[in-house]
Structure formats: C-alpha cells, structure tokens
Design an enzyme around this catalytic site. Sequence first.
Site, PDB file in Angstrom:
ATOM      1  CE  LYS A  13      44.735  21.934  38.497  1.00 27.89           C
ATOM      2  NZ  LYS A  13      43.428  21.680  37.875  1.00 27.89           N
ATOM      3  NE  ARG A 127      38.498  11.072  35.734  1.00 29.94           N
ATOM      4  CZ  ARG A 127      38.550  12.369  35.485  1.00 29.94           C
ATOM      5  NH1 ARG A 127      39.243  12.809  34.463  1.00 29.94           N
ATOM      6  NH2 ARG A 127      37.924  13.239  36.249  1.00 29.94           N
ATOM      7  NE  ARG A 150      35.708  20.060  40.998  1.00 29.30           N
ATOM      8  CZ  ARG A 150      36.502  19.086  40.552  1.00 29.30           C
ATOM      9  NH1 ARG A 150      36.044  18.181  39.721  1.00 29.30           N
ATOM     10  NH2 ARG A 150      37.754  19.048  40.915  1.00 29.30           N
TER      11      ARG A 150
HETATM   12  P1  AMP Z   1      40.760  19.205  43.061  1.00 27.30           P
HETATM   13  O1  AMP Z   1      41.072  17.781  43.329  1.00 27.30           O
HETATM   14  O2  AMP Z   1      41.996  20.083  43.025  1.00 27.30           O
HETATM   15  O3  AMP Z   1      39.920  19.402  41.839  1.00 27.30           O
HETATM   16  O4  AMP Z   1      39.900  19.749  44.299  1.00 27.30           O
HETATM   17  C1  AMP Z   1      38.676  19.160  44.665  1.00 27.30           C
HETATM   18  C2  AMP Z   1      37.883  20.143  45.502  1.00 27.30           C
HETATM   19  O5  AMP Z   1      38.603  20.483  46.693  1.00 27.30           O
HETATM   20  C3  AMP Z   1      37.600  21.477  44.842  1.00 27.30           C
HETATM   21  O6  AMP Z   1      36.445  21.447  44.004  1.00 27.30           O
HETATM   22  C4  AMP Z   1      37.390  22.390  46.054  1.00 27.30           C
HETATM   23  O7  AMP Z   1      36.125  22.176  46.654  1.00 27.30           O
HETATM   24  C5  AMP Z   1      38.437  21.851  47.027  1.00 27.30           C
HETATM   25  N1  AMP Z   1      39.739  22.529  46.842  1.00 27.30           N
HETATM   26  C6  AMP Z   1      40.904  21.976  46.385  1.00 27.30           C
HETATM   27  N2  AMP Z   1      41.886  22.870  46.357  1.00 27.30           N
HETATM   28  C7  AMP Z   1      41.348  24.047  46.785  1.00 27.30           C
HETATM   29  C8  AMP Z   1      41.864  25.362  46.943  1.00 27.30           C
HETATM   30  N3  AMP Z   1      43.130  25.659  46.650  1.00 27.30           N
HETATM   31  N4  AMP Z   1      41.011  26.314  47.415  1.00 27.30           N
HETATM   32  C9  AMP Z   1      39.730  26.032  47.728  1.00 27.30           C
HETATM   33  N5  AMP Z   1      39.178  24.816  47.580  1.00 27.30           N
HETATM   34  C10 AMP Z   1      39.978  23.817  47.113  1.00 27.30           C
END
Ligand code: AMP
Length: 205
Positions: A13, A127, A150
């Site tokens: 993404k 990675r 996750r």
């Molecule tokens: P990401 O970089 O988008 O994978 O986000 C890393 C971590 O941040 C996730 O595993 C969540 O713990 C938190 N996080 C990011 N975006 C959200 C969201 N929209 N809602 C809740 N937690 C989030």
Amino acid sequence: MNIILLGPPGAGKGTQAKLLEDKYGLKQLSTGDMLRAEVAAGTPLGRQAKAVMDSGQLVSDDIIIAMIAERIEQQDCRNGVIFDGFPRTVAQAEALDKMLNAKGKPLSAVIELQVDEEALVGRLNTRIAEMAEKGLAARSDDNEETLRKRLQVFRDQTAPIIPYYQRKKTLRQVDGMADIATVAAEIEAVLNNGNPPGNGQQPRP
Ligand code: AMP
C-alpha cells in the site's frame, strides 16, 4: 479525489500510495507513519501507542479518528488524500465517511490489494535479511511473529470493512501480487475507468 488503499500489512500500500502522490498530486496519509512519528518524538500518544504497535494490535479507534480528523484539515490535503493503513475497522470507516461527506468530498475509490499471506511472510523475511546485510535495523514490529499476529488482526478487524465498501459500491480489487509497475497500472485503470468515477481528476502528464 480521496482514495483508500486497502490490504494486509506488507501488501504494498505504501509503495503504491507514493506513486499515486506523484501522479495525481494527492497526499498520502499513513496512520502507521503518523504513529511512528509520535513514538520517535516521545509524545504521550507515542508512548501509549508503542506497546500496542509492537504487539501487532490496533491502536484505539478514538485516537486514530481524532488524528485523521485533524490531519485532513491541513493545507497539503486540499487536493485529496490517499489513505494508507486507514481505516482498519468498521468504526473508522464510518467515521471517515462522516468526515468526508461533511467536507463534500466523498471517497472516489476504495482499492483492495489482494495478496497471498504466505508470500507476504516470504517478502518480509527477504526484506529483513536485506536490511541486516546493509547493517540496518528492522522496524520493531517487523518480524515474522508480529506479522502473523497483524495478519490475524487484519482478518478479524479490518476485513469486515470490505463488505462495508462493497455495499457502498466503492470497492475495486487489484492483484497485489503482480510487480510494482503492473499494480500501479491496474490502479490507474481503476481510477480512470472505475466505478464509481472519481471527480474527473486526471493523472499529471
Ligand atoms: P502500519 O505501518 O500501517 O502497518 O501500522 C503499524 C501499526 O500501527 C499497526 O500494526 C497498528 O498497531 C498501528 N496502526 C496503524 N494504523 C492504524 C489504524 N488505522 N488503526 C489502528 N491502529 C493502527
């Protein structure tokens, strides 16, 4: 034009959002990046979020929704936003709809990058190995155990937003396993011919 890129962690993404930023003059908003900035700055929010992020769980809807509500009002979002990693729950999706409808700028498209979960685990391990070769440290939530957690959280809490957008007829699916350029071309095709159409914004020449 406001777009959501949807898909499990590691689906690409962020990479695609960056390409769309350049092509359409939109702003990428990654809630993950915003939270990591809070962690790095050592703010109270960052301290609260870090443990949740490291465990692979979701930060609370209230915090995330407030963060996005404030951010989309800033000048650099005036041409539109690519939401990356947001919304991750139906409550977040509903709150976003309210915010955008209040601004009179509803979503143009929700694009789901469809990927194979085992391939994502493989990509992550590649990675990590590449970063270790360069002497760089991985993100603190970048390990196989947390990724599997996750992915589970994605299935349980985020996947329910797919039927939510299907009902609204804004959802389009793209094969996220193709190479970066092919995925980008498919996304562009969706945005140009998609159903429903965007607001007429064309890619920059
Ligand atoms: P990401 O970089 O988008 O994978 O986000 C890393 C971590 O941040 C996730 O595993 C969540 O713990 C938190 N996080 C990011 N975006 C959200 C969201 N929209 N809602 C809740 N937690 C989030």
